[in-house]
Write an enzyme that holds these catalytic residues in place. Structure first.
Site, mmCIF file in Angstrom:
data_model
loop_
_atom_site.group_PDB
_atom_site.id
_atom_site.type_symbol
_atom_site.label_atom_id
_atom_site.label_comp_id
_atom_site.label_asym_id
_atom_site.label_seq_id
_atom_site.Cartn_x
_atom_site.Cartn_y
_atom_site.Cartn_z
ATOM 1 N N LYS A 103 37.101 -3.838 -74.538
ATOM 2 C CA LYS A 103 36.877 -4.300 -73.557
ATOM 3 C C LYS A 103 38.007 -5.106 -73.057
ATOM 4 O O LYS A 103 38.738 -5.529 -73.934
ATOM 5 C CB LYS A 103 35.809 -5.315 -73.730
ATOM 6 N N SER A 130 28.564 -8.428 -69.277
ATOM 7 C CA SER A 130 29.916 -8.079 -68.666
ATOM 8 C C SER A 130 30.630 -6.984 -69.496
ATOM 9 O O SER A 130 31.683 -6.410 -68.753
ATOM 10 C CB SER A 130 30.670 -9.319 -68.783
ATOM 11 N N GLY A 181 28.733 -13.042 -74.829
ATOM 12 C CA GLY A 181 28.487 -14.641 -74.898
ATOM 13 C C GLY A 181 27.081 -15.034 -74.032
ATOM 14 O O GLY A 181 26.702 -16.245 -74.128
ATOM 15 N N GLY A 182 26.662 -14.212 -73.308
ATOM 16 C CA GLY A 182 25.273 -14.365 -72.443
ATOM 17 C C GLY A 182 24.761 -12.829 -72.513
ATOM 18 O O GLY A 182 24.284 -12.443 -71.455
ATOM 19 N N GLY A 183 24.389 -12.263 -73.642
ATOM 20 C CA GLY A 183 23.879 -10.975 -73.520
ATOM 21 C C GLY A 183 24.813 -9.944 -73.016
ATOM 22 O O GLY A 183 24.661 -8.720 -72.968
ATOM 23 N N SER A 184 25.980 -10.265 -73.080
ATOM 24 C CA SER A 184 27.059 -9.174 -72.396
ATOM 25 C C SER A 184 27.438 -8.045 -72.992
ATOM 26 O O SER A 184 28.086 -7.024 -72.526
ATOM 27 C CB SER A 184 28.631 -9.808 -72.223
#
Length: 620
Positions: free
Chosen positions: A218, A294, A315-318
């Site tokens: 990534k 993301s 970090g938020g389900g990424s």
């Protein structure tokens, strides 16, 4: 508030502020679930551009952010309520018992040794099943061990497969619509890496089972000599990549082949994968749908068959969101289990570098290559020893039979279409009927407060990292939806942040209480399947917090509390879009989580469909 306990708050005597009941005194049995009612406009094109202008206006911006936050009860929760708990600024875990049926690996050993150790406890590999009768089997992705067998037996070479990868990347970049999975790609460098791997196999000396395995990284993780842009148009101008991130360096020691830097939602500040800078990655199961984000490019690459493994950040389900929407496995480890040095947001308290793979087995192998806490985290987080599940043990079925899985039924079914939760429920029933494990009803209070605390935590930490560039005049170089997020994040105060950390401690308490009754918590991974890409969003981006809330509904505990979690594909909806089941484990219990995830995957293999856009790099 949605998901809140009616017993968790009350008026303080003689004053107006609300006060939360001390967490130990909350009557969890009296909690009643309320679906969240998030309010925010859906914006694309001119309306998004106009909204960003208003949000960034010195006069109107504070008023708009104030209204948005008030509509979603944020001031009431964070500024008008007395929270009796002290703040928890990063996940703090109580000491954990040793997991059953596991083998210590040794975190300080060389990555190759750790991977080799993990390999010893996987079910035996039978190439005749995977190769001779492959056409008769349901759709199956090639696994790492399939590539290793093909290389070592002379069926093919890394150099031959590299040409298939190059052809696939070029073909899909030229498709209409294009499928821009990679931001940086260098075919000559890929050939050089593959040639070196091919020579090692010819000499009978591959570095590990991962030698010759194609891996995408990534674009927020350093992979020398490639630039790291975070999917922006400028970040590589101010961020010089001088060496690999630690997780990348560990993979390189195992002989993997890096195919380039994968596309992503700009700076990770979104969960759809929309990116006007480089084009929006598209879902291989339906090209008019988002991949989720993301880690959009990593998920699309693995789902489409162009690589076996990708490394993203969660970090938020990424990692889990795009994995679920694209029908693959996404494995987020406990916060602090993996050294984050060399990742753009390595100073945050919610993010973990994590593998996206086509199978649980591959997630396990890659996990043991990249795992290993940084020295500071070993002191502060006190991680339990690194362990591998012994899937060959005669006790494996008995261990699975003793498992208790927690399910908060009302929350579990709070999805856009009941087909999602029913498919996940069927997978759990199949697991229980096969092995004899049990489903236990649990209650998790203050879920909406958890969402608020997470958005303030990740938002404040992201804004802190980006603020110098934001203030230095780079603001207009960000995409419009990134600017919307940063305008909101910049409005959070120190009071908001500290209050969110107090809530983090409360939510940790509730989850640790649940783990006294159960071994894992099960949810659908996402509250909806892959959303459609509005054509108007391709050029200028999109802001849709309601869709984002559906995608993030079940994943936040993994980030705010740092708990390990995995998504496993368990079926498809009526439109053929993948559905993922999420399992959340106790802190540091990755080995047990992988054991149960492997069992779920095996039971649901026949329910996986071949993506409509797929490239078989091993047989091309």
């Amino acid at each position: 508030m949605g998901g809140s306990s009616s017993t968790g708050r009350g008026k303080t005597k003689g004053s107006s502020p609300l006060a939360m009941t001390p967490v130990e005194e909350v009557d969890i049995s009296a909690v009643r679930y309320k679906p969240p009612t998030l309010q925010a406009p859906h914006l694309t094109g001119f309306s998004l551009r106009a909204f960003v202008w208003l949000m960034e206006s010195p006069l109107l911006g504070p008023l708009i952010t104030s209204v948005l936050k008030s509509q979603n009860n944020m001031p009431q929760t964070l500024q008008q309520t007395v929270i009796p708990e002290r703040p928890m600024y990063y996940p703090e875990y109580p000491p954990q018992d040793t997991e059953p049926g596991v083998v210590l690996v040794g975190e300080d050993r060389h990555p190759v040794e750790r991977v080799h150790e993990a390999l010893q406890y996987l079910p035996s590999y039978d190439p005749s099943v995977r190769w001779a009768t492959e056409e008769k089997l349901p759709f199956l992705y090639w696994k790492i061990r399939d590539f290793a067998h093909a290389y070592s037996s002379g069926i093919t070479t890394p150099s031959v497969v590299a040409e298939h990868v190059i052809a696939g990347v070029e073909e899909w970049n030229n498709k209409k619509p294009p499928m821009p999975m990679l931001i940086y790609f260098n075919a000559d460098d890929l050939r050089r890496q593959a040639e070196a791997s091919t020579k090692r196999f010819e000499q009978g000396n591959p570095m590990s089972i991962l030698d010759g395995i194609f891996v995408a990284i990534k674009d927020d993780i350093d992979c020398f000599p490639y630039p790291t842009k975070g999917a922006t148009t400028f970040f590589d101008q101010i961020h010089t990549v001088e060496k690999d991130a630690v997780c990348v360096a560990r993979l390189r020691k195992c002989g993997v082949i890096f195919i380039g830097k994968a596309n992503m939602h700009e700076l990770g500040l979104g969960v759809t994968g929309n990116n006007p800078n480089y084009g929006t990655a598209r879902n291989p199961h339906s090209v008019d749908r988002y991949t989720g984000g993301s880690s959009s490019g990593p998920a699309a690459l693995v789902s489409s068959g162009l690589c076996s493994v990708a490394i993203g950040t969660d970090g938020g389900g990424s990692v889990r969101i795009p994995s679920a929407l694209c029908g693959i496995v996404g494995f987020k480890t406990t916060y602090g289990r993996t050294d984050m040095t060399g990742v753009l947001c390595d100073s945050g308290t919610v993010e973990v570098a994590s593998p996206l793979t086509s199978s649980v087995e591959d997630a396990m192998l890659v996990y043991f290559a990249i795992a290993g806490s940084r020295p500071m985290d070993k002191l502060t987080l006190r991680p339990s020893p690194l362990c591998v599940p012994n899937l060959l043990s005669p006790d494996n079925s008995n261990i699975l039979g003793s498992v208790k899985i927690g399910k908060y039924t009302e929350w579990f079914h709070d999805v856009s279409d009941r087909e999602i939760s029913s498919t996940c429920e069927d997978a759990l029933k199949l697991l229980c009927n096969t092995f004899g494990c049990q489903i236990e009803e649990i209650i998790l209070p203050e879920l909406e407060e958890m969402r608020t605390a997470h958005v303030v935590s990740i938002g404040s930490e992201s804004f802190c990292d980006l603020n110098p560039h934001y203030k230095a005049g780079r603001r207009t170089e960000f995409t419009l939806d990134t600017r919307t997020s940063l305008a909101l994040f910049g409005s959070f105060s120190s009071t908001d942040y500290v209050a969110s950390q107090c809530i983090r401690r409360r939510i940790m308490h509730y989850h640790m209480e649940a783990f006294k009754k159960v071994d894992f918590i099960a949810t659908p991974t996402t509250g909806m399947t892959a959303p459609k890409i509005p054509p108007s969003a391709l050029k200028s981006g999109e802001s849709d917090y309601v869709v984002s809330a559906y995608l993030m509904r079940f994943i936040i505990a993994g980030n705010l509390l740092g708990l390990p979690a995995i998504t496993v594909p368990v079926g498809h909806d009526k439109q053929g879009l993948p559905i993922g089941l999420q399992l959340i484990g106790r802190p540091w219990d990755e080995a047990s989580l992988l054991r149960v995830a492997s069992a779920v995957e095996e039971l649901c293999l026949k329910k996986r469909n071949r993506p409509s856009t797929f490239y078989d790099i091993l047989k091309a």
